[in-house]
Design an enzyme around this catalytic site. Structure first.
Site, PDB file in Angstrom:
ATOM      1  N   ASN A 122      -0.870  -6.379  -4.502  1.00  0.00           N
ATOM      2  CA  ASN A 122      -1.461  -6.015  -5.799  1.00  0.00           C
ATOM      3  C   ASN A 122      -1.052  -7.032  -6.857  1.00  0.00           C
ATOM      4  O   ASN A 122      -0.324  -7.974  -6.572  1.00  0.00           O
ATOM      5  CB  ASN A 122      -1.039  -4.588  -6.176  1.00  0.00           C
ATOM      6  CG  ASN A 122       0.467  -4.470  -6.284  1.00  0.00           C
ATOM      7  OD1 ASN A 122       1.081  -5.075  -7.134  1.00  0.00           O
ATOM      8  ND2 ASN A 122       1.073  -3.696  -5.376  1.00  0.00           N
ATOM      9  N   LYS A 155      -3.494 -13.800  14.827  1.00  0.00           N
ATOM     10  CA  LYS A 155      -4.509 -13.829  13.763  1.00  0.00           C
ATOM     11  C   LYS A 155      -5.806 -13.175  14.250  1.00  0.00           C
ATOM     12  O   LYS A 155      -6.295 -13.489  15.346  1.00  0.00           O
ATOM     13  CB  LYS A 155      -4.767 -15.285  13.375  1.00  0.00           C
ATOM     14  CG  LYS A 155      -5.715 -15.419  12.201  1.00  0.00           C
ATOM     15  CD  LYS A 155      -5.978 -16.870  11.860  1.00  0.00           C
ATOM     16  CE  LYS A 155      -7.098 -16.945  10.837  1.00  0.00           C
ATOM     17  NZ  LYS A 155      -7.658 -18.273  10.739  1.00  0.00           N
ATOM     18  N   PRO A 198       6.761   4.802   2.940  1.00  0.00           N
ATOM     19  CA  PRO A 198       7.757   5.708   2.346  1.00  0.00           C
ATOM     20  C   PRO A 198       7.707   5.582   0.831  1.00  0.00           C
ATOM     21  O   PRO A 198       7.448   4.494   0.305  1.00  0.00           O
ATOM     22  CB  PRO A 198       9.083   5.186   2.886  1.00  0.00           C
ATOM     23  CG  PRO A 198       8.819   3.775   3.311  1.00  0.00           C
ATOM     24  CD  PRO A 198       7.370   3.721   3.713  1.00  0.00           C
ATOM     25  N   ILE A 250       9.736   5.193  -2.158  1.00  0.00           N
ATOM     26  CA  ILE A 250      11.137   4.799  -2.403  1.00  0.00           C
ATOM     27  C   ILE A 250      11.730   5.633  -3.532  1.00  0.00           C
ATOM     28  O   ILE A 250      12.835   6.172  -3.420  1.00  0.00           O
ATOM     29  CB  ILE A 250      11.210   3.287  -2.744  1.00  0.00           C
ATOM     30  CG1 ILE A 250      10.518   2.490  -1.632  1.00  0.00           C
ATOM     31  CG2 ILE A 250      12.653   2.845  -2.916  1.00  0.00           C
ATOM     32  CD1 ILE A 250      10.249   1.045  -1.971  1.00  0.00           C
ATOM     33  N   PHE A 276       8.238   4.389 -12.769  1.00  0.00           N
ATOM     34  CA  PHE A 276       7.158   3.879 -13.607  1.00  0.00           C
ATOM     35  C   PHE A 276       5.870   4.539 -13.145  1.00  0.00           C
ATOM     36  O   PHE A 276       5.751   4.915 -11.973  1.00  0.00           O
ATOM     37  CB  PHE A 276       7.037   2.355 -13.476  1.00  0.00           C
ATOM     38  CG  PHE A 276       7.863   1.624 -14.503  1.00  0.00           C
ATOM     39  CD1 PHE A 276       9.246   1.629 -14.425  1.00  0.00           C
ATOM     40  CD2 PHE A 276       7.257   0.962 -15.555  1.00  0.00           C
ATOM     41  CE1 PHE A 276      10.010   0.989 -15.376  1.00  0.00           C
ATOM     42  CE2 PHE A 276       8.007   0.312 -16.512  1.00  0.00           C
ATOM     43  CZ  PHE A 276       9.390   0.313 -16.432  1.00  0.00           C
ATOM     44  N   LYS A 302       3.640  13.047 -11.975  1.00  0.00           N
ATOM     45  CA  LYS A 302       4.492  12.186 -11.134  1.00  0.00           C
ATOM     46  C   LYS A 302       5.966  12.530 -11.311  1.00  0.00           C
ATOM     47  O   LYS A 302       6.749  12.531 -10.364  1.00  0.00           O
ATOM     48  CB  LYS A 302       4.270  10.725 -11.522  1.00  0.00           C
ATOM     49  CG  LYS A 302       3.589   9.946 -10.428  1.00  0.00           C
ATOM     50  CD  LYS A 302       3.146   8.586 -10.854  1.00  0.00           C
ATOM     51  CE  LYS A 302       1.747   8.368 -10.289  1.00  0.00           C
ATOM     52  NZ  LYS A 302       1.197   7.092 -10.664  1.00  0.00           N
TER      53      LYS A 302
HETATM   54  N1  CTP Z   1       6.918   4.129  -5.874  1.00  0.00           N
HETATM   55  C1  CTP Z   1       7.844   3.932  -4.863  1.00  0.00           C
HETATM   56  N2  CTP Z   1       7.443   3.891  -3.580  1.00  0.00           N
HETATM   57  C2  CTP Z   1       6.153   4.034  -3.254  1.00  0.00           C
HETATM   58  C3  CTP Z   1       5.181   4.250  -4.265  1.00  0.00           C
HETATM   59  C4  CTP Z   1       5.603   4.266  -5.578  1.00  0.00           C
HETATM   60  O1  CTP Z   1       9.027   3.786  -5.169  1.00  0.00           O
HETATM   61  N3  CTP Z   1       5.800   3.980  -1.994  1.00  0.00           N
HETATM   62  C5  CTP Z   1       7.381   4.215  -7.253  1.00  0.00           C
HETATM   63  C6  CTP Z   1       6.957   3.080  -8.145  1.00  0.00           C
HETATM   64  O2  CTP Z   1       7.931   2.047  -8.133  1.00  0.00           O
HETATM   65  C7  CTP Z   1       6.867   3.761  -9.498  1.00  0.00           C
HETATM   66  C8  CTP Z   1       6.441   5.155  -9.162  1.00  0.00           C
HETATM   67  O3  CTP Z   1       6.782   5.355  -7.794  1.00  0.00           O
HETATM   68  O4  CTP Z   1       8.137   3.855 -10.106  1.00  0.00           O
HETATM   69  C9  CTP Z   1       5.002   5.453  -9.348  1.00  0.00           C
HETATM   70  O5  CTP Z   1       4.204   4.500  -8.730  1.00  0.00           O
HETATM   71  P1  CTP Z   1       2.647   4.634  -8.762  1.00  0.00           P
HETATM   72  O6  CTP Z   1       2.042   3.565  -7.920  1.00  0.00           O
HETATM   73  O7  CTP Z   1       2.178   4.743 -10.184  1.00  0.00           O
HETATM   74  O8  CTP Z   1       2.497   6.074  -8.123  1.00  0.00           O
HETATM   75  P2  CTP Z   1       2.026   6.574  -6.744  1.00  0.00           P
HETATM   76  O9  CTP Z   1       3.012   7.501  -6.196  1.00  0.00           O
HETATM   77  O10 CTP Z   1       1.641   5.447  -5.878  1.00  0.00           O
HETATM   78  O11 CTP Z   1       0.782   7.439  -7.180  1.00  0.00           O
HETATM   79  P3  CTP Z   1      -0.746   7.021  -7.343  1.00  0.00           P
HETATM   80  O12 CTP Z   1      -0.937   5.743  -6.609  1.00  0.00           O
HETATM   81  O13 CTP Z   1      -1.459   8.163  -6.761  1.00  0.00           O
HETATM   82  O14 CTP Z   1      -0.972   6.886  -8.829  1.00  0.00           O
END
Ligand code: CTP
Length: 403
Positions: free
Chosen positions: A212, A290, A307, A309, A327, A341
């Site tokens: 991303n 590949k 997972p 985190i 975040f 969240k």
């Molecule tokens: N995060 C994480 N591990 C993941 C996904 C997210 O630690 N596998 C943490 C991010 O670092 C951030 C928070 O979770 O602090 C929210 O991330 P975000 O991408 O906004 O949320 P998602 O849980 O992925 O929810 P969605 O994609 O449905 O908005």
């Protein structure tokens, strides 16, 4: 508040140097002792005689005269002060400071100091806005230098915009804030902080991946701010194009699973901040070789969930950090999604930001954030990612102090 404080004032070569004479008087009114270094360019605007008459001391000008046995060495000069103030801080002085030059007394004293430094920039608006100056400013901020001003206004050169040196009362207020409580500068001393930053990369095959747009700027700024606040910081970062912050233990990872393993290894910690944009899914079966364009058309990829985190660490039964911060990068319904969240992930605070196209948050240098806690929502004015980082770290240190 400044009684008995020793301030080493560096006067650079700018028209605003005349305000530094007033600054000396007002600092003395508050009980401070001021010593002054006047740069060569500074002497074009104020004379050593006027500066020395006000400080009641020798005006320090020449690097090599300080090596005389009878004089104070440049190291001693900067060590002897409680604070160094550079006013006016010209573009040239800022460039020298940012790059560690030491070819005159002012730059040498600034490089040799172990004290906090405040700069009051003053220059033409184009010089201030030039990418080189802005780069130097970012470097100086990253090095822990405090900055007051510049203000918007009309300038001696006839232009209008940012570049006027902050007014004397503003500089005094900044000095007083820095002096108010020396401990405030290191509120996280002795604490461990873990920060995640950047994107993750999830392999499709040995040459392709899914990722991303995260630049890592906000997470890295938080790690830097925590280190500035005295913490022992581990930054676990995905692949980014920005340099490792200085004074931080940096662990480079690629995938979400690697990131989780690195975070678990870095625990226990008092604070964990999860600023990384972790890929929610990874490819179920990563191809060993590949994937070739074949007669079968485009491959279809199956995904499995990575997972979480943040949720994993927030849910730890033993060894959970005192403060777990997530975040929420959202494009719609920013606050509602962040609230959801906060509850779902079990963290103590969510920093919500709008990353919709057009906000410039992804990859940009500024951020508008909302702090979401079980107690409510606080919206901060748009500011640089460094400022968000410092304010967030100050807030977390404050909360930690109360736990
Ligand atoms: N995060 C994480 N591990 C993941 C996904 C997210 O630690 N596998 C943490 C991010 O670092 C951030 C928070 O979770 O602090 C929210 O991330 P975000 O991408 O906004 O949320 P998602 O849980 O992925 O929810 P969605 O994609 O449905 O908005």
């Amino acid at each position: 508040m400044l009684v008995g404080k020793r301030i080493l004032l560096v006067i650079g070569g700018g028209i605003a140097a005349y305000k530094s004479l007033e600054l000396i008087r007002r600092l003395q009114d508050r009980g401070a002792t001021v010593r002054a270094i006047l740069t060569k360019a500074g002497t074009e605007f104020v004379t050593p005689l006027s500066v020395g008459s006000l400080t009641g001391d020798k005006v320090f000008q020449e690097l090599f005269s300080l090596t005389d046995e009878n004089d104070m060495g440049h190291i001693e000069l900067s060590r002897d002060a409680d604070l160094m103030v550079v006013a006016p801080a010209t573009a040239d002085l800022m460039a020298k400071m940012a790059n560690g030059h030491s070819n005159d007394l002012a730059s040498t004293a600034l490089l040799a100091t172990d004290k906090r430094v405040l700069i009051a920039p003053a220059m033409n608006v184009r010089m201030w806005l030039h990418p080189a100056t802005q780069r130097n400013l970012a470097t100086l901020r990253g090095d822990g230098v405090s900055v007051v001003g510049p203000n918007d206004g009309s300038m001696a050169c006839g232009e209008f915009g940012p570049g006027r040196m902050a007014e004397v009362p503003e500089i005094i207020a900044a000095i007083e804030a820095m002096m108010a409580n020396p401990a405030v500068s290191h509120p996280l001393k002795g604490r461990k902080v873990v920060v995640t930053s950047g994107p993750t990369r999830e392999a499709i095959d040995p040459v392709r991946y899914i990722s991303n747009h995260s630049s890592g700027k906000q997470g890295h700024a938080i790690a830097r701010a925590a280190a500035e606040a005295g913490a022992e910081v581990t930054l676990v970062t995905g692949p980014v194009a920005i340099p490792d912050p200085v004074g931080v233990n940096v662990v480079h990872v690629e995938s979400a699973r690697d990131m989780l393993a690195a975070v678990e290894k870095a625990l226990p910690a008092a604070i964990a901040v999860f600023a990384a944009a972790v890929a929610d899914w990874r490819v179920a079966d990563v191809a060993g070789g590949k994937i070739k364009k074949g007669a079968g058309g485009p491959p279809s990829l199956a995904f499995v969930e990575n997972p979480d985190i943040l949720a994993t660490v927030a849910g730890l039964k033993a060894g959970r950090p005192d403060l777990v911060v997530g975040f929420a990068a959202e494009t719609d319904n920013v606050i509602d999604n962040a609230r959801a969240k906060l509850a779902r992930k079990g963290c103590d605070l969510i920093v919500a930001n709008d990353v919709a196209t057009g906000t410039g948050t992804f990859g940009g240098d500024a951020n508008t954030v909302h702090l979401v806690t079980p107690d409510g929502v606080e919206t901060w004015a748009r500011q640089s990612k460094d400022e968000v980082a410092r304010a967030l770290v100050a807030r977390l240190a404050d909360r930690l102090g109360k736990t």
